[in-house]
Design a protein around this motif. Structure first.
Motif, mmCIF file in Angstrom:
data_model
loop_
_atom_site.group_PDB
_atom_site.id
_atom_site.type_symbol
_atom_site.label_atom_id
_atom_site.label_comp_id
_atom_site.label_asym_id
_atom_site.label_seq_id
_atom_site.Cartn_x
_atom_site.Cartn_y
_atom_site.Cartn_z
ATOM 1 N N ARG A 218 1.082 -1.192 0.034
ATOM 2 C CA ARG A 218 -0.037 0.009 -0.084
ATOM 3 C C ARG A 218 0.895 1.037 0.108
ATOM 4 O O ARG A 218 0.568 2.379 -0.470
ATOM 5 C CB ARG A 218 -0.724 -0.130 1.294
ATOM 6 C CG ARG A 218 -2.132 -1.289 1.120
ATOM 7 C CD ARG A 218 -3.071 -1.015 2.333
ATOM 8 N NE ARG A 218 -3.967 0.228 2.202
ATOM 9 C CZ ARG A 218 -3.952 1.219 2.972
ATOM 10 N NH1 ARG A 218 -3.436 1.005 4.070
ATOM 11 N NH2 ARG A 218 -4.868 1.973 2.850
ATOM 12 N N ASN A 219 2.004 1.148 0.609
ATOM 13 C CA ASN A 219 2.949 2.242 0.437
ATOM 14 C C ASN A 219 3.282 2.757 -0.938
ATOM 15 O O ASN A 219 3.472 3.802 -1.190
ATOM 16 C CB ASN A 219 4.344 1.986 1.420
ATOM 17 C CG ASN A 219 4.129 2.225 2.941
ATOM 18 O OD1 ASN A 219 3.100 2.576 3.386
ATOM 19 N ND2 ASN A 219 4.825 1.518 3.690
ATOM 20 N N ILE A 220 3.578 1.676 -1.493
ATOM 21 C CA ILE A 220 3.855 1.845 -2.875
ATOM 22 C C ILE A 220 2.718 2.553 -3.998
ATOM 23 O O ILE A 220 2.897 3.557 -4.525
ATOM 24 C CB ILE A 220 4.464 0.644 -3.722
ATOM 25 C CG1 ILE A 220 5.533 0.029 -3.045
ATOM 26 C CG2 ILE A 220 4.533 0.882 -5.217
ATOM 27 C CD1 ILE A 220 6.065 -1.278 -3.711
ATOM 28 N N LEU A 221 1.536 1.758 -3.624
ATOM 29 C CA LEU A 221 0.235 2.237 -4.274
ATOM 30 C C LEU A 221 -0.053 3.763 -4.034
ATOM 31 O O LEU A 221 -0.238 4.626 -4.723
ATOM 32 C CB LEU A 221 -0.907 1.542 -3.845
ATOM 33 C CG LEU A 221 -0.839 0.005 -4.489
ATOM 34 C CD1 LEU A 221 -2.080 -0.716 -4.036
ATOM 35 C CD2 LEU A 221 -0.700 -0.089 -5.796
ATOM 36 N N GLU A 222 0.273 4.106 -2.842
ATOM 37 C CA GLU A 222 0.092 5.598 -2.151
ATOM 38 C C GLU A 222 1.013 6.693 -2.358
ATOM 39 O O GLU A 222 0.808 7.883 -2.412
ATOM 40 C CB GLU A 222 -0.496 5.636 -0.716
ATOM 41 C CG GLU A 222 -1.756 4.918 -0.382
ATOM 42 C CD GLU A 222 -2.289 4.846 1.070
ATOM 43 O OE1 GLU A 222 -1.232 5.114 1.899
ATOM 44 O OE2 GLU A 222 -3.288 4.254 1.403
ATOM 45 N N ASN B 284 -4.177 7.522 -10.013
ATOM 46 C CA ASN B 284 -4.156 7.452 -11.923
ATOM 47 C C ASN B 284 -5.139 6.239 -12.056
ATOM 48 O O ASN B 284 -5.485 6.158 -13.096
ATOM 49 C CB ASN B 284 -2.735 6.980 -12.270
ATOM 50 C CG ASN B 284 -1.964 8.035 -12.449
ATOM 51 O OD1 ASN B 284 -2.578 9.158 -12.871
ATOM 52 N ND2 ASN B 284 -0.704 8.208 -12.381
ATOM 53 N N SER B 285 -5.231 5.329 -11.079
ATOM 54 C CA SER B 285 -5.958 3.941 -11.265
ATOM 55 C C SER B 285 -7.169 3.873 -10.313
ATOM 56 O O SER B 285 -7.035 3.405 -9.550
ATOM 57 C CB SER B 285 -5.091 2.930 -11.677
ATOM 58 O OG SER B 285 -5.872 1.596 -11.602
ATOM 59 N N PRO B 286 -8.518 3.724 -11.011
ATOM 60 C CA PRO B 286 -9.735 3.164 -10.090
ATOM 61 C C PRO B 286 -9.598 1.986 -9.562
ATOM 62 O O PRO B 286 -9.832 1.516 -8.511
ATOM 63 C CB PRO B 286 -10.932 3.468 -10.921
ATOM 64 C CG PRO B 286 -10.276 4.403 -12.348
ATOM 65 C CD PRO B 286 -8.973 4.296 -12.358
ATOM 66 N N PHE B 287 -8.859 1.106 -10.448
ATOM 67 C CA PHE B 287 -8.839 -0.305 -10.059
ATOM 68 C C PHE B 287 -7.824 -0.554 -8.964
ATOM 69 O O PHE B 287 -8.046 -1.011 -8.005
ATOM 70 C CB PHE B 287 -8.431 -1.162 -11.068
ATOM 71 C CG PHE B 287 -7.827 -2.547 -10.749
ATOM 72 C CD1 PHE B 287 -8.931 -3.439 -10.587
ATOM 73 C CD2 PHE B 287 -6.514 -3.139 -10.411
ATOM 74 C CE1 PHE B 287 -8.448 -4.742 -10.095
ATOM 75 C CE2 PHE B 287 -6.278 -4.231 -10.165
ATOM 76 C CZ PHE B 287 -7.158 -5.115 -9.734
ATOM 77 N N TRP B 288 -6.711 0.381 -9.076
ATOM 78 C CA TRP B 288 -5.759 0.024 -7.680
ATOM 79 C C TRP B 288 -6.004 0.941 -6.749
ATOM 80 O O TRP B 288 -5.686 0.513 -5.336
ATOM 81 C CB TRP B 288 -4.374 0.650 -8.400
ATOM 82 C CG TRP B 288 -3.564 -0.341 -9.329
ATOM 83 C CD1 TRP B 288 -3.451 -0.033 -10.405
ATOM 84 C CD2 TRP B 288 -3.093 -1.708 -8.816
ATOM 85 N NE1 TRP B 288 -2.689 -1.383 -11.213
ATOM 86 C CE2 TRP B 288 -2.673 -2.328 -10.078
ATOM 87 C CE3 TRP B 288 -3.199 -2.550 -7.833
ATOM 88 C CZ2 TRP B 288 -2.261 -3.703 -9.998
ATOM 89 C CZ3 TRP B 288 -2.859 -3.917 -7.885
ATOM 90 C CH2 TRP B 288 -2.286 -4.441 -8.779
ATOM 91 N N ASN B 289 -6.720 2.044 -6.822
ATOM 92 C CA ASN B 289 -7.471 2.622 -5.893
ATOM 93 C C ASN B 289 -8.553 1.877 -5.166
ATOM 94 O O ASN B 289 -8.381 1.906 -3.882
ATOM 95 C CB ASN B 289 -8.280 4.151 -6.358
ATOM 96 C CG ASN B 289 -8.701 4.804 -5.109
ATOM 97 O OD1 ASN B 289 -8.021 5.275 -4.052
ATOM 98 N ND2 ASN B 289 -10.087 5.092 -5.247
ATOM 99 N N GLY B 290 -9.193 1.079 -5.626
ATOM 100 C CA GLY B 290 -10.337 0.076 -5.002
ATOM 101 C C GLY B 290 -9.134 -1.152 -4.327
ATOM 102 O O GLY B 290 -9.623 -1.218 -3.032
#
Length: 659
Positions: A130-134, A146-152
């Motif tokens: 999650r650190n990487i995603l955020e 950038n991505s609704p999928f990865w945000n979900g």
């Protein structure tokens, strides 16, 4: 005269007499003593007693290996000495008097956190992801932006990931009551009261003013108030409260009649503990945190910033243990607001990397221990993604020396980072991906302290283990680790390649006993390198005759110059190590004679080495001989028959099956 009366009397005198015994008990194979002074035990004399099969000290206990007849021996020893035995738990309790404060603290932490490791490891990996995603940015925005999928995905992963650490106090309070043998459901209830949704979340405390806390987050009892503050992810408040609960429960159980104990013991133990947790234990923790924040802020703005970088790098990991590291987030945020960047976050990131490097070094040192690899590998990944709790509580604090190595490596890297003036534009991305949070002009420079944070802990971890520095439970026998060991590389590589590609899965190699004597579980070996399976799995043989023969048809892949150990590879690729005695490398070959050389072909039952058992024992060494399969990644070792038992050379003791 009893069967063991003479030997029991001899052991009593050799161990320093009755006055040197604080407690005694026994297990399946060993007499377990807690001695007043270990130095008074005459180990050479004990070795010469016919009934004894070795000794070692572990966790404050002086253990003498007797074997299957230990119960009979114990009874006769008690009759002669006049000392009544105690339970194993009582012996462990008495043994703590022989342990220093650090050993007791580490032992307590290990017992508390071991049951929590599966959750901590999973939570660490998820939080790191999650650190990487955020935190990782592409084109000025993060992955989740950038991505609704990865945000979900990121939002969903909060449930199993960050929730584990938010509610960690529940697990800690439960584990403390479990260790103390008190009511575990009370520990769970106590933990819940520390993280209740009715409380101000610990992560939000630093961003909430004292006035707002007093107005909206406090209990008003008329003549005094108490803050409604939670302790999410905090270790020290939960541990302290858990121990207070356990001790109060034990106290009240002594004085409250059993007929009403189910009602009043939980009431009188739980309520005072909850009050103390919120009125005393928690606030003290926050005061400590505020003091640390003041010191950190002063260090960052002083002319001795380089020294602060070193000191903070060393001390940040202990802060993580206490949960007080969350206070640094407020400082980071303020520095970014005031100056547009922070030179504190790079130090935190380097500490993450250093802890991961130390765990990785442990994996390299213990890579034959598959059970430990299940913890060390994901812990390394988690730390290098920015979450170090699994690494610290799962591995580094258990052994101590990798934790110290990581602290030193973090300190050196932190000093270099501060001297180079490296700053971060943002916070939240830790571990190796943390370089993405560094401001653009400093990214290339940050590679240098990152490398230091990886290399220094690995080197120091190897060095501390070899030298026995900060290392009480993982000492290495130089001979066992190959300090004087030469391997025929061509033979080994050829056999390994053949085993991997040409040997059919399921192929079984029978390993015959190379010695006459008593075969025991490998865990009884005095040297923890063998006893804990760090070199491989197999058995330990106490030889009755000094002749070592080939356990199968194969090739001599290694022969120590001192002739006390030999390695073989079977025709089907199974690797075997036979190590005659413990520390017998110090004899420099005296008492040993070899009849083969490295590279020789041997047949089942062929004589390979002879050794003088009496001479070896007279010199003060044990002759117990581990027989272990060292390439467990390819061959699965399985013990044949019950242990311990008498065995003759040529009888099957193991099978090694191609995986």
């Amino acid at each position: 005269m009893g069967k063991f009366e003479k030997d029991a009397r001899e052991l009593l005198e050799a161990i320093g007499g009755k006055e040197n015994i604080n407690a005694v008990t026994h297990c399946a194979t060993r007499m377990r003593f807690v001695l007043v002074d270990d130095a008074k035990a005459d180990k050479a004399r004990i070795e010469k007693i016919p009934t004894t099969k070795g000794m070692f000290t572990n966790a404050g206990q002086f253990q003498v290996i007797i074997g299957n007849d230990v119960a009979t021996f114990y009874n006769e020893f008690s009759a002669i000495s006049g000392i009544e035995g105690v339970s194993k738990e009582a012996a462990k309790s008495a043994a703590k008097s022989n342990q220093n404060v650090i050993q007791r603290l580490v032992g307590t932490l290990s017992e508390i956190f071991t049951p929590l490791l599966p959750a901590i490891i999973v939570g660490g990996l998820i939080l790191g992801f999650r650190n990487i995603l955020e935190g990782v940015q592409f084109g000025g925005s993060t992955i989740v932006e950038n991505s609704p999928f990865w945000n979900g995905v990121n939002s969903f992963l909060w449930l199993p990931g960050e929730a584990i650490f938010h509610f960690l106090p529940v697990g800690i309070a439960w584990s403390v009551t479990r260790k103390m043998g008190t009511t575990q459901i009370l520990g769970i209830v106590l933990g819940i009261t520390l993280v209740s949704p009715q409380l101000l979340n610990a992560y939000a405390v630093n961003g909430t003013s004292a006035a707002e806390i007093a107005k909206n987050w406090s209990w008003d009892f008329g003549f005094f108030t108490m803050d409604k503050i939670g302790y999410q992810a905090q270790v020290i408040p939960a541990m302290a409260a858990g121990f207070l609960l356990a001790y109060l429960e034990k106290f009240f159980r002594k004085y409250i009649p059993e007929a009403v104990s189910m009602i009043f013991v939980p009431l009188f133990a739980l309520l005072p503990t909850i009050i103390a947790a919120h009125a005393i234990i928690g606030p003290i923790g926050w005061k400590i945190g505020q003091g640390i924040s003041f010191v950190v802020n002063g260090g960052l703005t002083s002319s001795f910033a380089w020294l602060f970088g070193a000191v903070f790098g060393v001390l940040y990991a202990p802060l993580v243990i206490t949960g007080l590291h969350h206070t640094t987030l407020a400082i980071d945020s303020q520095l970014i607001a005031d100056y547009g960047s922070t030179n504190l976050w790079p130090l935190i990131d380097l500490s993450n990397i250093a802890q991961g490097a130390a765990v990785f070094a442990i994996y390299l040192l213990h890579k034959k221990n598959k059970k430990e690899a299940e913890i060390s590998v994901p812990s390394t990944i988690s730390a290098w993604l920015g979450v170090t709790e699994p690494a610290m509580f799962g591995i580094n604090l258990k052994y101590v020396y990798p934790f110290v190595a990581a602290m030193i490596g973090s300190g050196v890297a932190g000093m270099v980072s501060t001297i180079m003036g490296i700053r971060a534009n943002s916070i939240g991305v830790g571990g190796l991906p943390g370089i993405l949070a560094i401001r653009g002009t400093d990214m290339a420079k940050f590679v240098i302290p990152m490398l230091i944070a990886v290399v220094v802990p690995i080197i120091l971890t190897f060095f501390f283990r070899q030298a026995g520095i900060f290392n009480k439970i993982d000492k290495v026998d130089a001979a066992a680790q190959g300090a004087d060991f030469t391997m025929d590389t061509a033979i080994l590589e050829g056999a390994q390649e053949a085993a991997k590609t040409k040997i059919a899965t399921g192929t079984t190699v029978k390993v015959a006993s190379p010695l006459n004597g008593q075969v025991c579980a490998l865990s009884t070996a005095k040297d923890p390198v063998f006893g804990e399976g760090l070199m491989g799995q197999g058995v330990m043989i106490e030889p009755s005759e000094g002749v070592l023969v080939a356990p199968f048809d194969g090739t001599v892949s290694a022969l120590f110059p001192t002739k006390h150990a030999i390695g073989l590879i079977s025709d089907t690729g199974a690797e075997l190590l036979m190590h005659i005695g413990m520390d017998t490398v110090k004899l420099d070959g005296k008492g040993f004679e070899s009849f083969v050389k490295q590279g020789d072909r041997v047949s089942l039952g062929q004589k390979m080495i002879t050794f003088d058992i009496d001479f070896i024992k007279q010199e003060g060494f044990s002759v117990e001989t581990p027989v272990i399969v060292t390439n467990q990644a390819i061959f699965q070792p399985d013990i044949v028959g019950n242990l311990p038992r008498q065995i003759s050379s040529g009888a099957t003791i193991l099978t090694a099956t191609k995986i």
